[in-house]
Design a protein around this motif. Structure first.
Motif, short mmCIF file in Angstrom:
data_model
loop_
_atom_site.label_atom_id
_atom_site.label_comp_id
_atom_site.label_asym_id
_atom_site.label_seq_id
_atom_site.Cartn_x
_atom_site.Cartn_y
_atom_site.Cartn_z
N LEU A 74 0.99 -1.19 -0.03
CA LEU A 74 0.05 0.11 0.05
C LEU A 74 0.81 1.41 0.12
CD1 LEU A 74 -2.83 -0.89 2.29
CD2 LEU A 74 -3.08 -0.47 -0.19
N ALA A 75 2.02 1.29 0.66
CA ALA A 75 2.92 2.30 0.78
C ALA A 75 3.27 3.01 -0.65
CB ALA A 75 4.13 2.06 1.30
N VAL A 76 3.51 1.83 -1.55
CA VAL A 76 3.76 2.07 -3.06
C VAL A 76 2.65 2.55 -3.66
CG1 VAL A 76 4.57 1.02 -5.03
CG2 VAL A 76 5.62 0.16 -3.10
N ILE A 77 1.45 2.02 -3.62
CA ILE A 77 0.22 2.43 -4.15
C ILE A 77 0.05 4.01 -3.79
CG2 ILE A 77 -2.19 2.19 -4.38
CD1 ILE A 77 -1.75 -0.78 -4.06
N ARG A 78 -0.02 4.42 -2.47
CA ARG A 78 -0.36 5.60 -1.75
C ARG A 78 0.69 6.73 -2.43
NH1 ARG A 78 -1.93 2.75 3.62
NH2 ARG A 78 -3.97 3.05 3.37
N ALA A 79 2.00 6.24 -2.43
CA ALA A 79 2.79 7.18 -2.92
C ALA A 79 2.63 7.65 -4.56
CB ALA A 79 4.25 6.59 -2.68
N ARG A 80 2.11 6.66 -5.08
CA ARG A 80 1.65 7.08 -6.65
C ARG A 80 0.19 7.76 -6.88
NH1 ARG A 80 5.18 1.76 -8.55
NH2 ARG A 80 7.36 2.90 -7.87
N LEU A 81 -0.46 7.74 -5.88
CA LEU A 81 -1.53 8.00 -6.39
C LEU A 81 -1.65 9.20 -6.82
CD1 LEU A 81 -3.80 6.67 -3.21
CD2 LEU A 81 -3.97 5.98 -5.51
N GLY A 127 -6.87 12.22 4.43
CA GLY A 127 -8.09 12.10 3.71
C GLY A 127 -8.07 11.84 2.27
N PHE A 128 -6.49 11.83 1.85
CA PHE A 128 -6.28 11.42 0.32
C PHE A 128 -6.03 10.16 0.03
CE2 PHE A 128 -3.76 11.37 -3.38
CZ PHE A 128 -4.54 12.18 -4.47
N CYS A 129 -5.22 9.76 0.48
CA CYS A 129 -4.50 8.21 0.63
C CYS A 129 -4.99 7.21 1.37
CB CYS A 129 -3.16 8.14 0.24
SG CYS A 129 -2.05 8.47 1.70
N HIS A 130 -5.79 7.83 2.48
CA HIS A 130 -6.33 6.87 3.73
C HIS A 130 -5.21 6.40 4.52
CE1 HIS A 130 -10.27 7.32 1.80
NE2 HIS A 130 -9.78 7.11 0.76
N MET A 131 -4.17 6.79 4.45
CA MET A 131 -3.05 6.23 5.43
C MET A 131 -3.44 6.56 6.82
SD MET A 131 -0.23 4.60 5.79
CE MET A 131 0.92 4.45 7.12
N SER A 132 -3.47 5.66 7.68
CA SER A 132 -3.68 6.23 8.97
C SER A 132 -2.60 5.90 10.04
CB SER A 132 -4.99 5.60 9.33
OG SER A 132 -5.05 4.09 9.41
N TRP A 133 -2.46 6.63 10.92
CA TRP A 133 -1.40 6.30 12.21
C TRP A 133 -2.19 5.94 13.35
CZ3 TRP A 133 -1.25 9.66 8.29
CH2 TRP A 133 -0.02 9.85 7.55
N PHE A 134 -1.85 4.86 14.08
CA PHE A 134 -2.34 4.56 15.45
C PHE A 134 -2.12 5.72 16.35
CE2 PHE A 134 -1.75 0.36 13.28
CZ PHE A 134 -3.25 0.13 13.19
#
Length: 176
Positions: A74-81, A127-134
């Motif tokens: 997902l990190a690869v996908i999110r970085a390229r969105l 809000g853009f790539c949906h990455m979340s941090w605990f």
């Protein structure tokens, strides 16, 4: 998925997926006459659904080992969105109203590099790539690692005393 797994999918998403499926079938079987920008716009809507669906419905049920593998991919996908123009436009249109009133507390995401992470909450999410941090400390760590800017220091907030503040951090309000 709705009937078998008991998942709830919004009517708009079901319609969007149906239209994309018909477009794919038309392309595969007898040629597609829809314009490329129209197909890209529909694909952007589907990608938005998939990112939200995966983050909300599938990812929470992963085991620790599975989650590590998925996070890497997902990190690869999110970085390229942000390189997908139609997705970029679609997501910004969708999140603009939500983030505009709090633009002075929205920072750049260390994963996708879009101004879409509202700080000040225990478990921030982009809000853009949906990455979340605990925890906000995870965001702080990723932010410091991703952005090497002069004067970017951690410190204590003069208002609340938390040691999660970044000095001289660019916020969405100043970037626009």
């Amino acid at each position: 998925m709705v009937g078998i797994a008991g998942l709830t999918i919004a009517d708009k998403a079901v319609k969007t997926l149906g239209v994309l499926t018909k477009s794919r079938n038309a392309l595969q079987h007898y040629g597609l006459t829809t314009s490329a920008p129209a197909v890209e716009a529909r694909a952007a809507e589907v990608l938005t659904f998939l990112m939200e669906f995966f983050t909300a419905e599938l990812q929470p049920d992963l085991g620790v080992d599975e989650d590590k593998l998925v996070q890497r991919d997902l990190a690869v996908i999110r970085a390229r969105l942000g390189t997908i123009t139609s997705y970029l436009k679609q997501r910004h249109k969708e999140i603009r109203a939500e983030l505009a009133p709090v633009a002075d507390s929205v920072v750049e995401c260390p994963v996708c590099a879009q101004f879409a992470v509202q700080v000040g909450f225990p478990d921030p999410q982009c809000g853009f790539c949906h990455m979340s941090w605990f925890h906000s400390y995870g965001l702080l760590f990723d932010y410091l690692r991703a952005f090497e800017r002069p004067g970017l220091l951690t410190g204590e907030c003069p208002n609340c005393g938390h040691e999660e503040m970044l000095r001289q951090t660019r916020v969405a309000a100043a970037a626009s």
